[in-house]
Design a protein around this motif. Structure first.
Motif, PDB file in Angstrom:
ATOM      1  N   THR A 173     -15.776  37.404  78.852  1.00  0.00           N
ATOM      2  CA  THR A 173     -15.669  36.317  77.880  1.00  0.00           C
ATOM      3  C   THR A 173     -16.096  36.865  76.524  1.00  0.00           C
ATOM      4  OG1 THR A 173     -17.943  35.580  78.343  1.00  0.00           O
ATOM      5  CG2 THR A 173     -16.162  34.509  79.572  1.00  0.00           C
ATOM      6  N   PRO A 174     -15.569  36.335  75.418  1.00  0.00           N
ATOM      7  CA  PRO A 174     -15.937  36.841  74.090  1.00  0.00           C
ATOM      8  C   PRO A 174     -17.437  36.732  73.828  1.00  0.00           C
ATOM      9  CG  PRO A 174     -13.997  35.441  73.951  1.00  0.00           C
ATOM     10  CD  PRO A 174     -14.529  35.299  75.348  1.00  0.00           C
ATOM     11  N   GLY A 175     -18.068  37.879  73.534  1.00  0.00           N
ATOM     12  CA  GLY A 175     -19.482  37.874  73.199  1.00  0.00           C
ATOM     13  C   GLY A 175     -20.387  37.485  74.345  1.00  0.00           C
ATOM     14  N   GLY A 176     -19.884  37.563  75.582  1.00  0.00           N
ATOM     15  CA  GLY A 176     -20.710  37.190  76.723  1.00  0.00           C
ATOM     16  C   GLY A 176     -20.986  35.704  76.807  1.00  0.00           C
ATOM     17  N   SER A 177     -20.144  34.903  76.160  1.00  0.00           N
ATOM     18  CA  SER A 177     -20.335  33.454  76.160  1.00  0.00           C
ATOM     19  C   SER A 177     -20.342  32.892  77.572  1.00  0.00           C
ATOM     20  CB  SER A 177     -19.224  32.774  75.346  1.00  0.00           C
ATOM     21  OG  SER A 177     -19.263  33.208  74.012  1.00  0.00           O
ATOM     22  N   ILE A 178     -21.092  31.868  77.768  1.00  0.00           N
ATOM     23  CA  ILE A 178     -21.309  31.172  79.048  1.00  0.00           C
ATOM     24  C   ILE A 178     -22.276  31.976  79.920  1.00  0.00           C
ATOM     25  CG2 ILE A 178     -20.316  30.141  81.136  1.00  0.00           C
ATOM     26  CD1 ILE A 178     -17.694  29.803  79.601  1.00  0.00           C
ATOM     27  N   SER A 179     -21.930  33.259  80.197  1.00  0.00           N
ATOM     28  CA  SER A 179     -22.804  34.070  81.042  1.00  0.00           C
ATOM     29  C   SER A 179     -24.143  34.325  80.358  1.00  0.00           C
ATOM     30  CB  SER A 179     -22.131  35.391  81.389  1.00  0.00           C
ATOM     31  OG  SER A 179     -21.761  36.105  80.219  1.00  0.00           O
ATOM     32  N   ILE A 183     -16.921  40.243  69.770  1.00  0.00           N
ATOM     33  CA  ILE A 183     -15.684  39.466  69.569  1.00  0.00           C
ATOM     34  C   ILE A 183     -14.587  39.918  70.531  1.00  0.00           C
ATOM     35  CG2 ILE A 183     -16.175  38.959  67.141  1.00  0.00           C
ATOM     36  CD1 ILE A 183     -14.185  41.156  66.393  1.00  0.00           C
ATOM     37  N   THR A 184     -14.965  40.768  71.511  1.00  0.00           N
ATOM     38  CA  THR A 184     -13.993  41.214  72.514  1.00  0.00           C
ATOM     39  C   THR A 184     -14.561  40.957  73.909  1.00  0.00           C
ATOM     40  OG1 THR A 184     -14.923  43.462  72.329  1.00  0.00           O
ATOM     41  CG2 THR A 184     -12.914  42.987  71.090  1.00  0.00           C
ATOM     42  N   PRO A 185     -13.705  40.657  74.875  1.00  0.00           N
ATOM     43  CA  PRO A 185     -14.167  40.400  76.246  1.00  0.00           C
ATOM     44  C   PRO A 185     -14.920  41.587  76.833  1.00  0.00           C
ATOM     45  CG  PRO A 185     -11.890  39.699  75.975  1.00  0.00           C
ATOM     46  CD  PRO A 185     -12.256  40.463  74.735  1.00  0.00           C
ATOM     47  N   SER A 186     -16.070  41.302  77.445  1.00  0.00           N
ATOM     48  CA  SER A 186     -16.906  42.332  78.088  1.00  0.00           C
ATOM     49  C   SER A 186     -17.376  43.415  77.120  1.00  0.00           C
ATOM     50  CB  SER A 186     -16.167  42.991  79.269  1.00  0.00           C
ATOM     51  OG  SER A 186     -15.820  42.036  80.236  1.00  0.00           O
ATOM     52  N   GLY A 187     -17.269  43.150  75.809  1.00  0.00           N
ATOM     53  CA  GLY A 187     -17.739  44.107  74.818  1.00  0.00           C
ATOM     54  C   GLY A 187     -16.926  45.381  74.725  1.00  0.00           C
ATOM     55  N   ILE A 188     -15.635  45.329  75.135  1.00  0.00           N
ATOM     56  CA  ILE A 188     -14.828  46.549  75.200  1.00  0.00           C
ATOM     57  C   ILE A 188     -14.535  47.154  73.827  1.00  0.00           C
ATOM     58  CG2 ILE A 188     -13.731  45.983  77.397  1.00  0.00           C
ATOM     59  CD1 ILE A 188     -11.320  44.962  75.852  1.00  0.00           C
TER      60      ILE A 188
END
Length: 326
Positions: free
Chosen positions: A274-280, A92-97
């Motif tokens: 992106t949140p949760g690696g969405s799109i990528s 739920i955080t960008p790049s899993g930070i």
């Protein structure tokens, strides 16, 4: 950690964003939405995903044993929970930070000890993850060339960054040993934290614990950690293969390789913020897998730690320590 909690709005936005991406992918890429022909394979995929989290929990236990010794270990279930809670925050955080701080907080809470001490071992985890996953992904770039060129760029960047990061972290306790120009950055950070006693105390605890753990890790320890890393990453890749089989595709070695490589590609691209690696994640899986398989694989890999993470946070009664009520 308690001063850096995440709001329910952020959770709602992040999971909503990831869900929206999944729905858009379904509308654009999956022309005929079908349920698996063999649902027991889909169940096997879910089990493989959970087993992956379990093995990653055992790896965390090994790292904790290296730092604190066998006599201070927690039950295996606690390391599994720590990994799941970390997975929830990462997704739920960008790049899993948010993953590493959440795992460190969970361990410090259970061990009634300093957050900074256990932040050291959870930072070691992604170093092995990133270097292992991205190196293997680079080895299979040609498999989906030229569409995999983004994987090439991101993977090289990931490896370079985390090798540099490891070098800095290992020498934080003796910043004068860090070579220029990196030493200037470390001295700047050190001068700042020294002005804040509480921050400096955590900095020092983290630096000592990180160096202590890495110095204690002999060849056998490193081999075991790498083996466990490969095992749990393979189990996540195997999730996609079981989904592949659930849609009636033949059991072939190529199908297995495609599934594992697709997962590795999506994992390598997950550093895109992106949140949760969405799109990528969807893109990486789509390089080698059919749309229906990508869709269900993504749903299982994403929502498993989300659902279990919320469950464990509530069950352990620590959700208020991580999630703001507003």
């Amino acid at each position: 950690m308690t001063n850096r909690r995440i709001s329910k709005r952020t959770i709602a936005f992040s999971t909503g964003f990831a869900t929206a991406v999944i729905v858009v992918y379904m509308i654009i890429m999956v022309r005929n939405i079908e349920l698996p022909i063999y649902p027991y394979y889909a169940v096997a995929g879910l089990i493989s995903c959970i087993m992956g989290w379990l093995v990653s929990g055992y790896r965390l236990k090994i790292l904790h044993k290296i730092l604190d010794g066998r006599e201070n270990l927690l039950p295996m279930s606690e390391y599994f929970k720590a990994r799941i809670v970390g997975g929830f925050m990462a997704y739920i955080t960008p790049s899993g930070i948010g993953g590493e701080p959440a795992r460190a907080y969970y361990l410090s809470y259970k061990l009634n000890s300093k957050f900074s001490r256990y932040f050291s071992i959870v930072i070691i985890e992604p170093i092995y993850d990133i270097l292992t996953v991205n190196t293997i992904a680079l080895g299979f770039i040609i498999y989906a060339w030229p569409l995999s060129i983004l994987v090439l760029i991101i993977a090289i960047g990931n490896i370079a960054f985390w090798l540099t990061f490891y070098y800095i972290m290992k020498n934080l306790i003796k910043p004068e040993s860090i070579k220029p120009p990196l030493n200037r950055f470390v001295k700047f950070v050190l001068n700042y934290v020294r002005k804040h006693e509480r921050i400096y105390s955590g900095y020092e605890e983290f630096a000592k614990a990180f160096r202590e753990t890495t110095d204690k890790m002999g060849f056998i320890d490193k081999f075991v950690v790498i083996l466990l890393t490969l095992t749990y990453q393979f189990l996540f890749g195997l999730t996609g293969f079981f989904i592949y089989l659930s849609y009636g595709y033949r059991f072939t070695f190529k199908g297995l390789i495609d599934s594992v490589i697709g997962y590795l590609f999506s994992n390598a691209l997950s550093s895109i913020p992106t949140p949760g690696g969405s799109i990528s994640a969807e893109y990486g899986l789509s390089l080698v897998l059919p749309p229906n398989v990508v869709l269900l694989t993504r749903i299982i890999l994403y929502y498993t730690p989300i659902i279990l993470g919320i469950y464990y946070l509530r069950r352990e009664k620590i959700i208020e320590s991580i999630v703001l009520s507003e």
